[in-house]
Scaffold this active site. Sequence first.
Site, mmCIF file in Angstrom:
data_model
loop_
_atom_site.group_PDB
_atom_site.id
_atom_site.type_symbol
_atom_site.label_atom_id
_atom_site.label_comp_id
_atom_site.label_asym_id
_atom_site.label_seq_id
_atom_site.Cartn_x
_atom_site.Cartn_y
_atom_site.Cartn_z
ATOM 1 N N HIS A 266 -12.471 -7.049 -1.217
ATOM 2 C CA HIS A 266 -13.607 -8.700 -1.789
ATOM 3 C C HIS A 266 -12.530 -10.617 -1.519
ATOM 4 O O HIS A 266 -13.340 -10.478 -0.466
ATOM 5 C CB HIS A 266 -13.204 -8.305 -3.081
ATOM 6 C CG HIS A 266 -13.942 -9.326 -3.480
ATOM 7 N ND1 HIS A 266 -15.320 -9.337 -4.120
ATOM 8 C CD2 HIS A 266 -14.299 -10.686 -4.343
ATOM 9 C CE1 HIS A 266 -16.338 -10.415 -4.189
ATOM 10 N NE2 HIS A 266 -14.737 -12.021 -4.574
ATOM 11 N N GLU A 267 -11.524 -10.209 -1.659
ATOM 12 C CA GLU A 267 -10.702 -11.067 -1.789
ATOM 13 C C GLU A 267 -10.745 -11.269 -0.101
ATOM 14 O O GLU A 267 -10.957 -12.294 0.109
ATOM 15 C CB GLU A 267 -10.035 -11.430 -2.109
ATOM 16 C CG GLU A 267 -8.931 -11.060 -3.592
ATOM 17 C CD GLU A 267 -10.655 -11.577 -4.169
ATOM 18 O OE1 GLU A 267 -11.061 -13.163 -3.711
ATOM 19 O OE2 GLU A 267 -10.856 -11.821 -5.412
ATOM 20 N N HIS A 270 -13.419 -12.805 1.273
ATOM 21 C CA HIS A 270 -13.728 -14.973 1.188
ATOM 22 C C HIS A 270 -12.314 -15.114 2.219
ATOM 23 O O HIS A 270 -12.550 -15.943 3.114
ATOM 24 C CB HIS A 270 -12.635 -14.779 -0.187
ATOM 25 C CG HIS A 270 -13.859 -14.476 -1.234
ATOM 26 N ND1 HIS A 270 -14.823 -15.326 -0.808
ATOM 27 C CD2 HIS A 270 -13.917 -13.523 -2.227
ATOM 28 C CE1 HIS A 270 -15.930 -14.686 -2.340
ATOM 29 N NE2 HIS A 270 -14.687 -14.159 -2.868
ATOM 30 N N GLU A 296 -19.341 -15.660 -1.660
ATOM 31 C CA GLU A 296 -19.300 -14.635 -2.113
ATOM 32 C C GLU A 296 -19.731 -13.150 -1.253
ATOM 33 O O GLU A 296 -19.962 -12.987 -1.054
ATOM 34 C CB GLU A 296 -20.317 -14.188 -3.217
ATOM 35 C CG GLU A 296 -19.723 -13.719 -4.120
ATOM 36 C CD GLU A 296 -19.171 -13.220 -5.041
ATOM 37 O OE1 GLU A 296 -17.721 -14.161 -4.656
ATOM 38 O OE2 GLU A 296 -18.071 -12.474 -5.081
HETATM 39 ZN ZN ZN Z 1 -15.497 -13.464 -4.763
#
Ligand code: ZN
Length: 504
Positions: A266-267, A270, A296
Amino acid sequence: MSTALEELRERLAEVSDLEAVVHTLDWDQQTKMPRRGASARAEQLATLERIVHERAAAPELGPLIDRAAEDLAGESPESDDACLVRVARRDFDKACRVPGELKVELARAASLGQEAWARARAESDFGLFRPHLERAVELRQRYVECFADEVECRYDALLDDFEPGARTAEVAEVLAEVRDGLVPLIAQVVERDGEEGPSPLWGSFGRAEQGALVLQVLPRLGFDPSGWRLDEAAHPFAVGLAPGDVRLTTRYDPDHLGMALYSSLHECGHGLYEDGVAPELARTPLRTGASLGLHESQSRLWENYVGRSRAFCGWALPVLRSAFPAAFASLDADGLFRAVNRVHPSLIRVEADEATYSLHVILRFELEQELIEGRLAVANLPEAWNARMWDYLGVEVPDDAHGVLQDVHWSAGLFGYFPTYALGNIIAAQIWERARAELPDLEALIAAGELGELREWLRERLHRHGRKFTPTDTLERVVGGPLAVGPYLDYLRGKLGTVYGLEG
Ligand code: ZN
């Protein structure tokens, strides 16, 4: 003599540098700083916030932006310079509306609030956090007043900081469509979930082995140790400090391998967005993503659309097996695919499955509107939280740590942020649909652990533009249309249909 544009660029670069220093201190607070450093750090951040605000709202900046705009007359509105001037105007107008003192108070309260929240959560005692949250709500209400003449409702002013141009009424409509699509789907699959045994991602997993595993997977996405870091934080986050300096954080749960593995994916999503912004946009207000919803969408895309796909599970299984032979010895790729896609209504948002996740967000979206509009008192928040968890997810909240105290956002004064998580899920589905159409080999590439082509496609279509265009225009460029819920619901119905063997 320098032109107005050159002078403007120089001033904006200074603001950008100062903001990077703020982010560095914040990163340090969340990863390295000893707890007793908190009150001094709050003062440092408040001081920096004052300096940033003085520069961002300096009276001479307005005429300078006007002159720069005149110099650019006739230039394409899509050029870097034209976009820079447009965004600088927007940021300046917003900055001028907020008194410097209020900005400083917000920064100080955010830093102190986060420390109080961490303690309150550790002791599961809402009372410790309550005065800080009351202060945060009061300050945000004052902030909202600064925009009272230009918004349809108070919450619009908050939403606009994270999703520029979005309106509460539109977001509420979109989220209602999501809720109405998800509730019957979740009911259908939860009925069948009892047939599965315990998940192989729960067990006993050494910290060192987890760390090594994550560092084996992330480089496949584009994590490059010469320009990226991975550290631990209570609440995983990512920040791009500069080109060549991307910081990711994750959390290692000794009982749950999914925490570190999926929060890292997830990160990293980003981080890839930040890393993919064109280098020419560095040290300008265009150096980051167009909105949090779009940001996101990138984290969700890598975490879920790639990381929870059957193709990725096929690639990942041998990697998991070599890290944790006993846990994965008897599992096949279909079993892993089913395990990482199970739907199980639960208490914690960041641990929620893909299907129930957006319901956690909708609950927060509703509660924070009520707080900001004064319809709900902070003292009654835990009760309201618990009641809605029961209504939406059918789960009983045992204590505040597993309820109202689980998220850091409100302690940092971040109201209006949560809905961008659900928008990210929706946008990710639209982008995924487009990527699959334009990259016909995508599934085979993922199955081989070859993720570079997808990363470069995203960079070309989305990342490199940074904040040049509005979120709506940016999305239009990537997917050729506006925000639409259909692809998200179709994707979940399709995937859960496979996982749970539902009738088509
Ligand atoms: Zn996030």
